[in-house]
Enzyme design. Sequence first.
Site, PDB file in Angstrom:
ATOM      1  N   ASN A 224       0.724  -1.244   0.101  1.00 61.35           N
ATOM      2  CA  ASN A 224       0.308  -0.105   0.269  1.00 61.35           C
ATOM      3  C   ASN A 224       1.154   1.566   0.740  1.00 61.35           C
ATOM      4  O   ASN A 224       2.094   1.081  -0.049  1.00 61.35           O
ATOM      5  CB  ASN A 224      -0.902  -0.208   1.145  1.00 61.35           C
ATOM      6  CG  ASN A 224      -0.254   0.120   2.528  1.00 61.35           C
ATOM      7  OD1 ASN A 224       0.367   0.826   2.920  1.00 61.35           O
ATOM      8  ND2 ASN A 224       0.003  -1.347   3.299  1.00 61.35           N
ATOM      9  N   ASP A 293      -4.309  -6.298   4.949  1.00 63.13           N
ATOM     10  CA  ASP A 293      -5.589  -6.977   6.077  1.00 63.13           C
ATOM     11  C   ASP A 293      -4.727  -8.536   5.400  1.00 63.13           C
ATOM     12  O   ASP A 293      -5.000  -9.336   6.379  1.00 63.13           O
ATOM     13  CB  ASP A 293      -6.465  -6.464   6.327  1.00 63.13           C
ATOM     14  CG  ASP A 293      -6.737  -5.770   6.641  1.00 63.13           C
ATOM     15  OD1 ASP A 293      -5.723  -5.810   7.845  1.00 63.13           O
ATOM     16  OD2 ASP A 293      -7.169  -4.259   5.962  1.00 63.13           O
ATOM     17  N   LYS A 303       9.152 -16.897 -10.561  1.00 63.35           N
ATOM     18  CA  LYS A 303       8.319 -15.261 -10.900  1.00 63.35           C
ATOM     19  C   LYS A 303       6.514 -16.094 -12.209  1.00 63.35           C
ATOM     20  O   LYS A 303       7.013 -17.462 -12.621  1.00 63.35           O
ATOM     21  CB  LYS A 303       9.236 -14.448 -11.704  1.00 63.35           C
ATOM     22  CG  LYS A 303       8.038 -13.680 -12.424  1.00 63.35           C
ATOM     23  CD  LYS A 303       9.811 -13.377 -13.427  1.00 63.35           C
ATOM     24  CE  LYS A 303       8.409 -11.986 -14.021  1.00 63.35           C
ATOM     25  NZ  LYS A 303       8.810 -11.536 -15.077  1.00 63.35           N
ATOM     26  N   PRO A 323      -2.817 -12.130  10.228  1.00 62.40           N
ATOM     27  CA  PRO A 323      -2.659 -11.428  12.088  1.00 62.40           C
ATOM     28  C   PRO A 323      -3.434  -9.806  12.528  1.00 62.40           C
ATOM     29  O   PRO A 323      -2.249  -9.184  11.603  1.00 62.40           O
ATOM     30  CB  PRO A 323      -1.454 -12.290  12.329  1.00 62.40           C
ATOM     31  CG  PRO A 323      -0.415 -11.885  11.938  1.00 62.40           C
ATOM     32  CD  PRO A 323      -1.334 -11.829  10.413  1.00 62.40           C
ATOM     33  N   ASP A 324      -4.433  -9.728  12.816  1.00 61.08           N
ATOM     34  CA  ASP A 324      -4.829  -8.054  13.046  1.00 61.08           C
ATOM     35  C   ASP A 324      -3.754  -7.616  14.581  1.00 61.08           C
ATOM     36  O   ASP A 324      -3.866  -8.089  15.557  1.00 61.08           O
ATOM     37  CB  ASP A 324      -6.173  -8.290  13.957  1.00 61.08           C
ATOM     38  CG  ASP A 324      -6.432  -6.452  13.268  1.00 61.08           C
ATOM     39  OD1 ASP A 324      -5.368  -6.202  13.931  1.00 61.08           O
ATOM     40  OD2 ASP A 324      -7.399  -6.462  12.916  1.00 61.08           O
ATOM     41  N   LYS A 355     -13.729   1.340  14.645  1.00 64.74           N
ATOM     42  CA  LYS A 355     -11.725  -0.140  15.308  1.00 64.74           C
ATOM     43  C   LYS A 355     -12.190   0.046  17.094  1.00 64.74           C
ATOM     44  O   LYS A 355     -11.293  -0.720  17.407  1.00 64.74           O
ATOM     45  CB  LYS A 355     -10.825   0.522  14.432  1.00 64.74           C
ATOM     46  CG  LYS A 355     -11.639  -0.048  13.103  1.00 64.74           C
ATOM     47  CD  LYS A 355     -10.259   0.962  12.134  1.00 64.74           C
ATOM     48  CE  LYS A 355     -10.524   0.767  10.829  1.00 64.74           C
ATOM     49  NZ  LYS A 355      -9.727   1.377   9.612  1.00 64.74           N
TER      50      LYS A 355
END
Length: 428
Positions: A224, A293, A303, A323-324, A355
Amino acid sequence: MPSKILRDFVNLESKNVLLGVTGGIAAYKSPELVRLLRGEKASVQVVTTASAKQFVTNTTLQSVSGRPVRDNLWDSSAEAAMGHIELARWADLILIAPATANLLSDLATGRAGSLLTTLCLASEAPIVIAPAMNRVMWEHLATQENIKKLKKRGTIILGPDDGEQACGEIGPGRMREPEAILSDLKILGSPKTGAGPQKLEGKKVVITAGPTREPIDPVRYISNHSSGKQGYELATAAKDLGANVILISGPANLPAPIGVKLINVITAQEMCAEVEKQLHDCDVFIGVAAVADYRPSTVSPKKIKKDATRNKSEISLTLEENPDIIAYVAKSAHRPLTIGFAAETDSAEENALKKLKEKKLDAIIVNDVTANGVGFDSDENAATLIWTEGKTHYEKQSKASLSITIMRKIEKLFFSETALSATKQKMG
Ligand code: C5P
């Protein structure tokens, strides 16, 4: 490296500020900056470069500072009054505003071709820089590399601000306004002074930062836009408040903050494993990382070739849950004070509150990443800190000053005498 520390600057009274003025159009604002610094009862010695005089005169700067301006290493009468080494020792703080791209380059390479750059090399005072230049010059890789080098050495960079520029462009490169520079200085300088013993002194603070990378095959991954900047700045702020800080970071292109233990990881699972190792004696956990996540269920050892997928207009990746980390921390037997981050694109506060409850956090810091010029990869951020009994909003400011403000608030909310006795009462 500066040996004097900026944190002494909560009070500028009777501090010796060496103000370097270089040749950018924003130099017309320097007399106002001198006036504001003197308003705080600081002694201000202005040092100009040759090109600064194209924008502001020494006469003006002398009038507002009350001292003859120094501009020449070879001025024998000025040197006789106070030699440059003496002047370098005199300074409690070197502030350069505006700082041109040329000055940044000189400082980054350690050049001493002018009085100002010589003073910077010869002084142990902290150096604070407010760059000002055309947007393209600021964004140029050469300038950005110089900034990175300077930050690594502990130089503090304020701004630049975004907006309309003298050259007609719009973007980052405007010098921070003199009032903003003054308030940045006070915020950056304040952690260790005036407030009595620091409540985070000796506490272990673990911070996660940056993105994680979840491999698909040896060359591809899911990730991200997180830059890690906010987490790194928070780590520095916690360290400045006396904490022992462990920063567990995903791939971020940032120098390790001075005085902080940096542990580098790649994936969410690696991050979780490193966090786990730190939990037994951790006092505060702040999850700033943008942890993926989900991760690909299988990682191809080779590849994935286009050939293998030929004639298919689409291919699928099967993902499984990571895992959170923060939820795991909040549930652990050695639960530290647990604070989360929420980067949101819509209904920011509402989602953050959800949250906070679901992950059983003590507080959450939320920022709207769709707002202009804040959030991911930006040097600035605006955020709201929400805890179970209240919330407070912080307007757009540098990630460095926001971090100090947030860490101080956390200290006050959870570690002040009143907060600690309230907790004791609750626990019976
Ligand atoms: O649910 P969301 O990912 O938006 O939650 C954000 C908060 O949870 C952040 O503090 C982030 O560091 C943390 N988090 C985590 N592990 C994950 C996902 C998020 O620690 N797998």
